[in-house]
Design a protein around this motif. Structure first.
Motif, short mmCIF file in Angstrom:
data_model
loop_
_atom_site.label_atom_id
_atom_site.label_comp_id
_atom_site.label_asym_id
_atom_site.label_seq_id
_atom_site.Cartn_x
_atom_site.Cartn_y
_atom_site.Cartn_z
N LYS B 169 0.93 -1.01 -0.23
CA LYS B 169 0.01 -0.04 0.09
C LYS B 169 0.80 1.17 0.08
N PHE B 170 1.86 1.22 0.58
CA PHE B 170 2.96 2.29 0.65
C PHE B 170 4.33 1.91 0.92
N TYR B 171 5.28 2.75 0.63
CA TYR B 171 6.76 2.32 0.55
C TYR B 171 7.30 3.66 1.72
N SER B 172 8.34 3.20 2.30
CA SER B 172 9.16 4.32 2.97
C SER B 172 10.40 4.21 2.95
N VAL B 173 11.06 5.39 2.62
CA VAL B 173 12.46 5.35 2.18
C VAL B 173 13.22 6.06 3.33
N ASN B 230 11.25 0.03 2.74
CA ASN B 230 10.06 -1.02 3.39
C ASN B 230 9.06 -0.67 2.44
N ALA B 231 8.36 -2.16 2.35
CA ALA B 231 7.09 -2.10 1.67
C ALA B 231 5.97 -2.50 2.81
N ARG B 262 14.30 -3.88 2.09
CA ARG B 262 15.59 -4.03 1.48
C ARG B 262 16.45 -2.93 1.76
N LYS B 263 17.68 -3.35 1.85
CA LYS B 263 18.85 -2.43 2.06
C LYS B 263 19.91 -2.23 1.11
#
Lengths: 775, 272
Positions: B169-173, B230-231, B262-263
């Motif tokens: 629904k959303f990603y954060s960076v 992050n998803a 993922r990093k």
């Protein structure tokens, strides 16, 4: 068997009544006008020997039938001298025309009138009404306002001091249809519900049907408030100009070509004054204006055309004061109404034919954005998407309507027949990233549109509704009459037929005492998804939805029983009406999961009204006991707007011929709210600070109440004649004189440690001053 | 006459009898617990928080939260995570820090959450059974990372591109910077970290059908940095963004959500 017999008698009676109309009776038709201005007068009563024959309609027309003979017919209207005309109906006459030109009584301050006082026997529905002069007698908040004035009447409540919204006998605000000359106005408010959008200068008479309403209206569960506009002066141009604290108003009316017109305009000016005086360069971000115009052409004594238009607009200049940002304003947030209304009336032998078409639009638009002026490092929040504020919205509600109806007056019967076609369409699209709009209004999207509205939303829907209706008032005997009505509707999008029957019986025990009882069934296929959320007290634009499921269309059965006593003691009348309404498929929301569902419930109550209309002191006292309960599968609770006890005292006192005092005192049970009774720990996301936070755990829905609500408003109005041609009416009104602390919001803080905490109160004393000049 | 009037008034008021019921009892809180569980794909250590609901008269600063008092931080919970036929119920309590204010349950052994898989949870605490069901979010990969030339001394530009995760629904960076320096007191080489503020990335604003991209401004003086994407699933969105108080679980406040991470690490030239 008994029922069959009763039905046979009823049919027989109707047949007799109808049959008698075929006897050699003569139609008497005509209209009532102001002798000075030539304006048509609505609601004038024609009497024969004290017995009412007819009431002039919204065009000033009336008609009735009489046997051949000689009659002395009286025509009465509030504020005018009674006119008596002698007519002689010959057997050879088919039709007789009679016209009344009533002379205004010498200038005096108008009496507040509540419908039902005089000639109640002519009214087929329970109503309360206010006429144009009444508004100056009811204390106001900043602006005189028709909707707010109705809140002084029994059975009608508001949710806080500043709201003009009407909650009628247990219905939510969207369950009262508000119309201007019969045309619905969706979202009829300025400033988010604080003022009505219709300029009171144009209103001739406002009538509210608090429960069962006529079959020519539809689509709401509670009642109807119709604002009848004035008609223009046919002789010369007249008008009024008003200057108040908030706005100035202009109203003109007069002859134009072969007809007459009225025109009104209103605009607020705090923004102009503030911008003129501001040294800091900051701008006042808000203003509104509205226009109304009507042109009426009486083709001849039997045919009348009228064309009217209404336009209102609120403009909020968002982002004016956003510092260090690039502001891109293609269109500031603005909302309002547009109405076009065309009507044709034809008076014919024993009746009237009406043909009408209208288009009513309510819209909200915005396309504005602010971005940070400079972009610091990514480590700053300023570079994240959160820093960009944008308000894009393109919302509209549109109704197109074609209608036609016949009013037939036969001996002992008043028949109404009509058909209506309605096209209803909604289109909503918004994308809003703004929690602190222009730093002036702190509101969430959900507060503006509907419960739990998302920040991004797109929705379109449309339906067509075809209706047919009839009603027949049958005078069975001199003291007993029955009214039967029916409205059938077909809702195209859900392929559903809806039936709305109506029945009323009325029995006059004597000249002083009358009993009535009625039943009606109503449906609402167009509604908001909104309960009053504690934080919501600002409603610039409510989103309405068309019922999308034939099983979920809200409905209500109204039962009422009333008694009217013209003089319970000399000079004082009493009306009491008890009512019970079932409520099905009523919207309800769950704040915990932010979901909604449909539930059932009921409203039960009694309105009692004592009125005094003569003497130096006039006014009314009313008491309402009312309970509105919703009942979902697991919970039974009061509706958010329920006020169990409601007492109102409205007094006018003539200090002299020039000055008049008025006072309104309100006392009611506090509104219900859902109390925080515990706490729990929740987790927050990084951008909100992260970590563990305390959140309130709430008890049963709406199981606590604010402290009782009470308020006193007072005012004084003057009435002076200047230079023989201008009437000056200065006024001073003070709202909340003794600064009562009335809770208007419940917003508990995590540090609150008792049930009583979290109630926000308002206690402002608000004075208003202004003057109206009539010329 | 008066008698007659009173009689009719009485009939009218009879209508009200049904309305005379007392609905002004606040009752009890709807739930006795709050439960928070974010299942992380591929992570062996899943953290689950169980708290008891407590009276309104307490606040976070109260001694209530210290040992020795009736602690609302539940330590009586029986927890199960169920995946197909496998039931994980080997949870232990750990103290987060020395204040002992926060506790959580964790299984440090074999609970690897799989993407696009169905999970059920059951928690028994405070005499109530809390249940939830979830399909975990899909995985994604970082496709490309490019450092752009930039004349500004204080920051550089990084273009990062990543693929879509099913049900995201959303990603954060977010960005974490690391600085290595010698502690003048001890002479040891130490690491100093600072995190960039994360922002939400709305999939609807994506500029490609199968991937998303974002240009980041990063500090150019760090020795190394780590970009983490992050998803999150719909439940996480509803809980964190929409502030819905109960998501994906029954009979408790809180939520059951899913995310995957993922990093990528970048090293500055100056550290060479």
């Amino acid at each position: 068997m008994k029922m069959k017999k009763l039905a046979s008698y009823l049919i027989l009676l109707i047949t007799i009544c109808t049959g008698s109309s075929r006897a050699n009776q003569i139609s008497v038709i005509g209209f009532v006008k102001d002798a000075k201005t030539n304006e048509r007068l609505i609601g004038a009563v024609i009497l024969n020997g004290g017995i009412g024959l007819a009431v002039s309609d919204s065009s000033g027309y009336f008609s009735f039938k009489l046997n051949p003979g000689k009659y002395f017919l009286e025509c009465k209207y509030i504020g005018y001298e009674t006119a008596i005309k002698e007519i002689n109906l010959e057997e050879t006459d088919e039709e007789f025309e009679i016209f009344y030109f009533l002379k205004p009584q010498p200038i005096e301050i108008e009496k507040v009138t509540v419908s039902g006082v005089r000639y109640k026997e002519l009214e087929d529905f329970k109503t309360y009404e206010l006429q144009s002069g009444d508004l100056s007698n009811i204390p106001v908040f900043l602006e005189s306002d028709v909707l707010r004035a109705f809140q002084a009447l029994p059975g009608i409540t508001s949710v806080h001091d500043l709201s003009a919204q009407i909650y009628l006998r247990g219905g939510n605000y969207d369950e009262t249809l508000i119309t201007l000359d019969g045309v619905p106005i969706y979202n009829p408010y300025h400033l988010g519900g604080i003022f009505g959008s219709v300029n009171p200068e144009i209103v001739d008479k406002a009538v509210i049907y608090p429960s069962n309403y006529p079959v020519n209206y539809d689509g709401v569960l509670s009642g109807v408030l119709n604002l009848n506009s004035k008609t223009g002066n046919s002789e010369k141009i007249k008008g009024t100009g008003s200057i108040g604290l908030v706005s100035s108003k202009l109203y003109l009316n007069g002859p134009l070509l072969n007809g007459n017109f009225i025109f009104s305009a209103r605009r607020t000016y705090p923004d102009l004054l503030f911008n003129l005086l501001s040294k800091s360069g900051e701008l006042f971000p808000y203003y509104f204006y509205d226009f109304y115009s009507k042109y009426t052409i009486p083709v001849d004594s039997k045919n009348l055309f009228s064309l009217s238009a209404f336009y209102s607009k609120d403009i909020y200049r968002v982002f004016e004061d956003v510092k260090n940002s690039v502001v891109d304003k293609k269109e500031n947030p603005n909302w309002g109404n547009l109405i076009g209304n065309l009507k044709f009336n034809h008076l014919f032998n024993s009746g009237e034919f009406e043909l009408g078409a209208y288009y009513s639009i309510s819209n909200l638009d915005s396309d504005a954005k602010s971005s940070p002026l400079s972009s610091p490092l990514f480590s700053s929040a300023a570079d994240s998407l959160e820093a960009v504020h944008y308000v894009y919205a393109n919302n509209s509600i549109k109704e197109f309507n074609l209608n036609s109806q016949f009013k037939l007056k036969l001996t002992g019967q008043d028949i109404l027949l009509g058909v209506e076609y309605k096209n209803l369409s909604i289109s909503y699209f918004w994308n809003i990233k703004e929690y602190d709009i222009g730093a002036s209004i702190n509101g969430n999207v959900e507060d503006i549109f509907f419960d739990f509205a998302p920040a991004k939303f797109k929705y379109n829907d449309e339906t067509e509704i075809v209706s047919a209706y009839f009603s027949d008032k049958i005078q069975i005997t001199k003291v007993f009459d029955v009214m039967l009505g029916y409205r059938g509707m077909y809702i195209k999008n859900v392929k559903k037929y809806l039936n709305s029957p109506y029945a009323k019986i009325r029995y006059k025990l004597n000249n002083n005492l009358e009993l009535s009882s009625s039943y009606g069934k109503y449906h609402q296929y167009f509604f908001t998804k909104r309960e009053l959320i504690n934080q919501s007290y600002y409603y610039p634009f409510s989103i309405y939805f068309i019922a999308d499921n034939s099983k979920n269309i809200p409905s209500s059965d109204h039962y009422s029983l009333g008694i009217q006593i013209k003089e319970i003691i000399p000079g004082i009348a009493l009306e009491v009406e008890g009512y019970y309404k079932t409520r099905n498929n009523i919207y309800t929301s769950d704040e915990l999961t932010k979901t909604y569902s449909y539930t059932k419930g009921y409203t039960a109550g009694v309105d009692a009204l004592l009125k005094k209309e003569m003497g130096a002191v006039t006014g009314w006292a009313s008491y309402t006991f009312s309970r509105t309960v919703k009942n979902d599968s697991s919970n039974k609770y009061f509706a958010n707007y329920d006020r169990t006890h409601n007492f109102k005292l409205m007094l006018n006192y003539n200090l002299s011929e020039k000055w008049k005092l008025n006072a309104l005192w309100l006392y009611s049970t506090g509104l219900p709210f859902t109390p925080a009774i515990g706490k729990y720990i929740k987790h927050e996301y990084y951008r909100d600070g992260g970590g563990e936070k305390l959140e309130h755990a709430f008890g049963r829905k709406n199981s606590s109440r604010y402290q009782d609500y009470h308020r006193l408003d007072v005012g004084i109005t003057g009435n002076f004649i200047w230079w023989d041609s201008i009437i000056a009416k200065p006024y001073l009104q003070i709202m909340n004189v003794y600064m009562s602390k009335n809770p208007f919001n419940y917003d508990p803080n995590p540090n609150d440690v008792s049930l009583e905490d979290g109630q926000e109160v308002g206690s402002m004393i608000i004075p208003t001053i202004g003057i109206t000049l009539e010329f | 006459m008066l008698k007659r009037i009173l009689k009719y008034l009485f009939y009218i008021f009879i209508l009200l009898f049904q309305a005379c019921e007392n609905l002004n009892e606040p009752g009890e809180t709807e739930f006795k617990n709050s439960v928070i569980l974010q299942l992380q794909n591929g992570n062996a250590k899943q953290q689950l928080y169980v708290y008891h609901t407590f009276p309104i008269s307490f606040s976070l600063g109260d001694p209530l939260f210290l040992d020795g008092y009736s602690n609302p931080l539940a330590n009586d919970a029986a927890i199960s995570i169920i995946h197909g036929d496998t039931v994980y119920s080997d949870f232990i309590i750990e103290f987060r820090d020395s204040t002992k204010r926060h506790k959580y349950y964790t299984n440090a052994s074999n609970l690897f959450i799989e993407p696009n898989s169905e999970y059920d949870i059951k928690v028994e605490s405070n005499g109530e059974l809390i249940e939830g069901h979830l399909k975990t979010i899909g995985d994604f990969e970082i496709i490309e990372v490019n450092l752009e030339e930039n004349n500004a001394a204080s920051f550089s530009l990084v273009n990062i591109k990543w693929g879509k995760a099913d049900q995201a629904k959303f990603y954060s960076v977010s960005v974490s910077y690391k600085y290595w320096f010698n502690d003048p007191r001890t002479g040891d080489s130490v690491k100093y970290s600072v995190s960039g503020y994360p922002f939400l990335f709305d999939p609807d604003t994506a500029n490609g059908e199968n991937y998303f991209s974002k240009q980041l401004k990063i500090r150019s003086n760090a020795d190394s940095l780590e970009i983490e994407i992050n998803a999150y699933d719909q439940n996480s969105y509803n809980y964190f963004v929409e502030k819905i108080q109960r998501v994906g679980i029954e009979n408790a406040y809180g939520y059951l959500g899913s995310n995957t991470s993922r990093k990528v690490n970048l090293y500055s030239n100056k550290s060479e």
